[in-house]
Scaffold this motif. Structure first.
Motif, PDB file in Angstrom:
ATOM      1  N   UNK A  69      64.264  35.187  43.650  1.00 36.57           N
ATOM      2  CA  UNK A  69      63.506  36.236  44.348  1.00 36.57           C
ATOM      3  C   UNK A  69      62.046  36.008  43.988  1.00 36.57           C
ATOM      4  N   UNK A  70      61.242  35.846  44.995  1.00 36.83           N
ATOM      5  CA  UNK A  70      59.846  35.489  44.756  1.00 36.83           C
ATOM      6  C   UNK A  70      58.956  36.631  45.209  1.00 36.83           C
ATOM      7  N   UNK A  71      58.008  36.865  44.396  1.00 37.25           N
ATOM      8  CA  UNK A  71      57.094  37.921  44.789  1.00 37.25           C
ATOM      9  C   UNK A  71      55.667  37.391  44.697  1.00 37.25           C
ATOM     10  N   UNK A  72      55.023  37.464  45.826  1.00 35.38           N
ATOM     11  CA  UNK A  72      53.637  37.013  45.871  1.00 35.38           C
ATOM     12  C   UNK A  72      52.804  37.974  45.041  1.00 35.38           C
ATOM     13  N   UNK A  73      52.204  37.417  44.008  1.00 39.20           N
ATOM     14  CA  UNK A  73      51.447  38.333  43.152  1.00 39.20           C
ATOM     15  C   UNK A  73      50.160  38.809  43.809  1.00 39.20           C
ATOM     16  N   UNK A  74      49.833  38.183  44.915  1.00 39.18           N
ATOM     17  CA  UNK A  74      48.617  38.660  45.583  1.00 39.18           C
ATOM     18  C   UNK A  74      48.802  40.102  46.027  1.00 39.18           C
ATOM     19  N   UNK A  75      50.040  40.543  46.120  1.00 37.60           N
ATOM     20  CA  UNK A  75      50.265  41.944  46.453  1.00 37.60           C
ATOM     21  C   UNK A  75      49.884  42.827  45.269  1.00 37.60           C
ATOM     22  N   UNK A  76      50.215  42.306  44.105  1.00 36.02           N
ATOM     23  CA  UNK A  76      49.777  43.031  42.916  1.00 36.02           C
ATOM     24  C   UNK A  76      48.259  43.107  42.921  1.00 36.02           C
ATOM     25  N   UNK A  77      47.690  42.022  43.423  1.00 38.38           N
ATOM     26  CA  UNK A  77      46.234  42.019  43.506  1.00 38.38           C
ATOM     27  C   UNK A  77      45.729  43.129  44.410  1.00 38.38           C
ATOM     28  N   UNK A  78      46.530  43.396  45.437  1.00 35.74           N
ATOM     29  CA  UNK A  78      46.132  44.489  46.314  1.00 35.74           C
ATOM     30  C   UNK A  78      46.061  45.792  45.526  1.00 35.74           C
ATOM     31  N   UNK A  79      47.058  45.912  44.650  1.00 28.69           N
ATOM     32  CA  UNK A  79      47.033  47.130  43.820  1.00 28.69           C
ATOM     33  C   UNK A  79      45.822  47.118  42.914  1.00 28.69           C
ATOM     34  N   UNK A  80      45.568  45.932  42.381  1.00 28.06           N
ATOM     35  CA  UNK A  80      44.382  45.829  41.524  1.00 28.06           C
ATOM     36  C   UNK A  80      43.139  46.179  42.320  1.00 28.06           C
ATOM     37  N   UNK A  81      43.171  45.737  43.557  1.00 27.73           N
ATOM     38  CA  UNK A  81      42.063  46.047  44.452  1.00 27.73           C
ATOM     39  C   UNK A  81      41.961  47.558  44.668  1.00 27.73           C
ATOM     40  N   UNK A  82      43.148  48.158  44.904  1.00 28.63           N
ATOM     41  CA  UNK A  82      43.166  49.608  45.104  1.00 28.63           C
ATOM     42  C   UNK A  82      42.624  50.305  43.867  1.00 28.63           C
TER      43      UNK A  82
END
Lengths: 142, 684
Positions: free
Chosen positions: B310-323
């Motif tokens: 199961x792969x999760x693009x950490x760039x989504x976490x980055x979105x949270x970081x962005x938020x």
């Protein structure tokens, strides 16, 4: 007006009555004294005076009351005396027909001149009723 | 946060941000749990897919087989590797290929569901009649479509159908009950198949829909299948990945390591454990790399292990970081636009940061004083010790609230600030500094001071009024006795024969006269009678007073100067005001027997007031005398020179005009009187 000679002194303070009587006598006036307004009126009824010299603050009737009474029945001049007379008192005296007002304590010369001036026919009220005024400038003639 | 009611300034800052971080962390955790659940679901469904007794095929629009489960391989009678990539038609009996084409065309034409029955070509398993039930799905690659096909073996229907047919043929009769039973069995079976097909399609739908990349490999690392999210994540199409080694999805440097992992993983026997998430680096088709989070699950199989990633693009976490960053920016903008000081000090009292409000207030930029000691930089010397002590106690946990102290600005002026402090702590509760919120209350304090001055003036006026009443009463009483003393003293003097006694009598008269003057002066204070209020030009009043003393000034060698700025006229009593200046100038001249300077300044003083300064270069007033100079009968001059009432009278006149008078003096260098008068002083 004729020369002032007979003076009625009205004051409820015996020492002042005494010193005034002595000073006026010394100056050549004839003086009678009254210790209050009632006595003054009865003396005035007994015989005429050339001038009434009355203190303002007396009880039960005061000098202004006496002034009114005298004005209502004769042309006898009235000179009032008041301790450190205020501007208001001076004005009232003038308005009610006093010939002059002397602010106690006054000096011998002031007293004598004031009464003699009445006899010289000056309009005493206009000329003499300048009490020591509140500015402290002493141009008084009293 | 943006939609919330405006937060109190004190609540802003670190605490707010911390709570935001916690909220994001909670969301993160929820997401992770969902992912785990999905992983588990995938395992379940994936397993089901592979092991189901139902044969599943995935066939693309061209008819090529993209995926086949074990049952399908078995049914068709070909190894999986021989199936993938081949045309399904190759495994269909030649007479039925047309049927298959029709089936496929129908399916992709109306795009839903299509069913047909056909015979498979003789393979390892021999010819078989099968039923194809297909559902079309879009794929991630543009416009691409595939179908998932369930293959049902109709062969086991044959043995049952055949005796029936033969019986029917033999008897010519319809064996209805038996036929009905058989039909029932067939329908049951169809229902099971339907359920299974439904389950599999649902699993496929889930896999297609989820944002996590799902990737399945065999024990050798060969990609068996990927979901659309993987395609999107890496930029490869599914076809490009299936059958390839998974290590094309990682940078070269990581590949060998991955192979080792896989080997170790296969050997360790912990095959069913879902491995913990770990951060790895993925490589896209275009060669770019990106951080991703990987969870691996192994599925135990009879023959060989398979792994699901199961792969999760950490760039989504980055979105949270962005938020998070946006929230922080928002908080920052609030801090910077706040009409209050926001200041952070470290535990040593050094400046960590402050907002632009303090920059504007103090004239210092944050960069200029960052890291400097707050107390030596901003706190005036006389306050520094007290404030440092307060800071110390704030660090030990006692909350400082409402403390007021001055801060000095860059230009040396002072502002009065009311502070509310709260400690800043790190995650472990260790105090890291102090957050200080400050309100500039300078104007308020000044207004309060003005109010106090005003009420002081009123008190002064009341005090004078009560003195006046007393004086008037005394005057009334002493007038007559003094008249007696004066009268007899004068009479006695006239009758006294010798010179000596006449002089003594004169002395009595003189002293009584002095008393009369004194009382008259007191009465002038006591009885302002009707106040005169007319427009007064102070400059003119001052000039007249100076003129009065012009001879004396010249004799003493005192240089007098009046500097008047344009000021409005005031309403007042010019004579009485002149008396004030006469008194002040007279005192000044007396203080300068050997000459000096007398300077008078008139200027506006704000708040609709005028300021008049009278300054001399004289002897000055002793500090001990200074507090008493406005008191009645206080004089430093010889008794015969002054009544000790001049300044008291002056003050009473100024107070009567709604003003104030103050004095500053230094022994040996002079005295300065400062008078404030309201420009529009009306009658009082």
């Amino acid at each position: 007006m004729e020369k002032v000679h007979f003076v009625l002194v009205v004051d409820d303070d015996p020492p002042l009555r005494a010193v005034l009587a002595d000073q006026l006598a010394h100056a050549g006036f004839e003086v009678e004294c009254a210790s209050g307004v009632e006595e003054a009126l009865s003396r005035l009824e007994a015989h005429p005076f050339d001038v009434v010299l009355s203190d303002v603050r007396m009880a039960p009737r005061d000098g202004f009351w006496l002034l009114g009474a005298v004005r209502s029945r004769s042309r006898t001049p009235v000179v009032l005396m008041s301790s450190f007379a205020s501007r208001e008192t001076v004005e009232r005296a003038r308005n009610e027909g006093a010939s002059a007002i002397l602010s106690k304590p006054f000096q011998y010369d002031e007293l004598v001149h004031t009464l003699r001036d009445l006899g010289d026919g000056e309009d005493a009220v206009a000329a003499t009723a300048t009490a020591r005024d509140t500015s402290g400038a002493s141009e008084d003639r009293l | 946060m943006a939609s919330r009611a405006e937060p109190a300034l004190e609540e802003l800052g670190e605490a707010e941000l911390r709570s935001l971080v916690r909220e994001l962390a909670r969301e993160n955790e929820a997401l992770r749990q969902t992912r785990e659940a999905l992983g588990a679901a995938y395992d379940r469904y994936g397993d089901l897919y592979r092991r189901a007794p139902v044969a599943y095929l995935t066939v693309d629009a061209d008819g090529a087989i993209r995926e086949a489960n074990r049952a399908a391989c078995h049914l068709i009678g070909v190894e999986r590797s021989a199936l993938i990539g081949e045309h399904l038609a190759a495994f269909v009996a030649s007479e039925d290929r047309e049927k298959l084409d029709l089936h496929r065309q129908q399916l992709f034409a109306d795009g839903n569901r299509s069913i047909c029955e056909l015979r498979l070509a003789s393979g390892g398993a021999g010819p078989r009649d099968v039923r194809l039930e297909s559902v079309a799905y879009p794929t991630a690659d543009a416009g691409g479509r595939v179908c998932r096909t369930v293959l049902s073996d109709l062969g086991d229907r044959e043995p049952a159908a055949r005796p029936l047919d033969s019986a029917r043929a033999e008897s010519g009769l319809n064996d209805m009950p038996r036929k009905r039973k058989l039909r029932g069995e067939i329908e049951d079976r169809k229902r099971v198949e339907d359920v299974l097909a439904e389950t599999a399609s649902r699993a496929a739908t889930v896999l297609n829909a989820i944002v996590e990349g799902v990737l399945m490999i065999d024990a050798n690392g060969i990609v068996l299948t990927v979901n659309p999210a993987v395609e999107e994540m890496f930029g490869y199409s599914r076809d490009e990945l299936v059958g390839k080694n998974v290590n094309i999805l990682m940078p070269a440097a990581h590949r060998e390591k991955h192979d080792d992992h896989l080997a170790h993983y296969g050997a360790s026997g912990e095959r069913t454990t879902l491995a913990a998430c770990r951060d790895v680096v993925g490589q896209r088709k275009d060669g770019s790399t990106f951080p991703l989070e990987l969870a691996i699950g192994a599925i135990c199989d009879d023959s060989e292990a398979q792994y699901v990633g199961i792969l999760r693009d950490r760039s989504e976490r980055r979105q949270m970081e962005e938020a998070l960053r946006q929230q922080r920016d928002f908080a920052e903008s609030l801090i910077d636009t706040a009409h209050a000081i926001v200041l952070v000090l470290d535990t040593d009292g050094r400046i960590v940061r402050f907002n632009s409000y303090l920059e504007q207030l103090s004239g210092w930029t944050q960069r200029e004083v960052e890291g400097k000691d707050w107390f030596s930089t901003f706190i005036p010397g006389h306050e520094a010790e007290r404030i440092r002590a307060l800071f110390g106690s704030a660090l030990t946990g006692s909350r400082v609230s409402g403390n007021v102290n001055a801060i000095k600005t860059r230009d040396g002026s002072e502002r009065i600030v009311e502070w509310y402090d709260s400690p800043l702590c790190d995650g472990s509760g260790q105090m890291t500094g102090l957050l200080c919120i400050g309100h500039d209350i300078t104007e308020r304090v000044e207004a309060e001071a003005a109010l106090r001055r005003m009420s002081h003036r009123i008190q002064e006026a009341e005090r004078l009024a009560s003195i006046s009443t007393l004086v008037a009463g005394i005057a009334h009483e002493v007038g007559t006795p003094m008249n007696v003393i004066l009268g007899y003293a004068q009479m006695m003097r006239a009758s006294l024969p010798d010179e000596k006694n006449r002089e003594r009598a004169d002395l009595i008269v003189e002293q009584v006269t002095r008393l009369i003057d004194l009382i008259q002066t007191l009465l002038n204070i006591a009885r302002p009678s009707k106040p005169v209020r007319a427009p007064v030009e102070l400059e003119v009043v001052v000039e007249h007073a100076l003129m009065f003393f012009s001879d004396k000034l010249r004799q003493r060698g005192v240089k007098a100067k009046c500097e008047a700025k344009p000021v409005p006229r005031i309403l007042g009593d010019a004579d009485r005001l002149q008396q004030v200046f006469l008194n002040l100038f007279s005192n000044a001249i007396d203080a300068m027997p050997d000459g000096g300077r007398l300077e008078i300044g008139i200027c506006p003083a704000g708040d609709g007031e005028l300021e008049i300064c009278v300054e001399d270069s004289g002897a000055g007033i002793a500090p001990a005398a200074l507090p008493h100079i406005f008191e009645p009968f206080y004089s430093t001059k010889p008794r015969s020179h002054g009544s000790g009432l001049g300044l008291m009278v002056s003050k009473s006149i100024i107070v009567d005009h709604g003003g104030s008078i103050e004095v500053e003096s230094e022994c040996g260098s002079g005295t300065r009187f400062r008078i404030l008068l309201p420009a529009d002083a009306g009658p009082r």
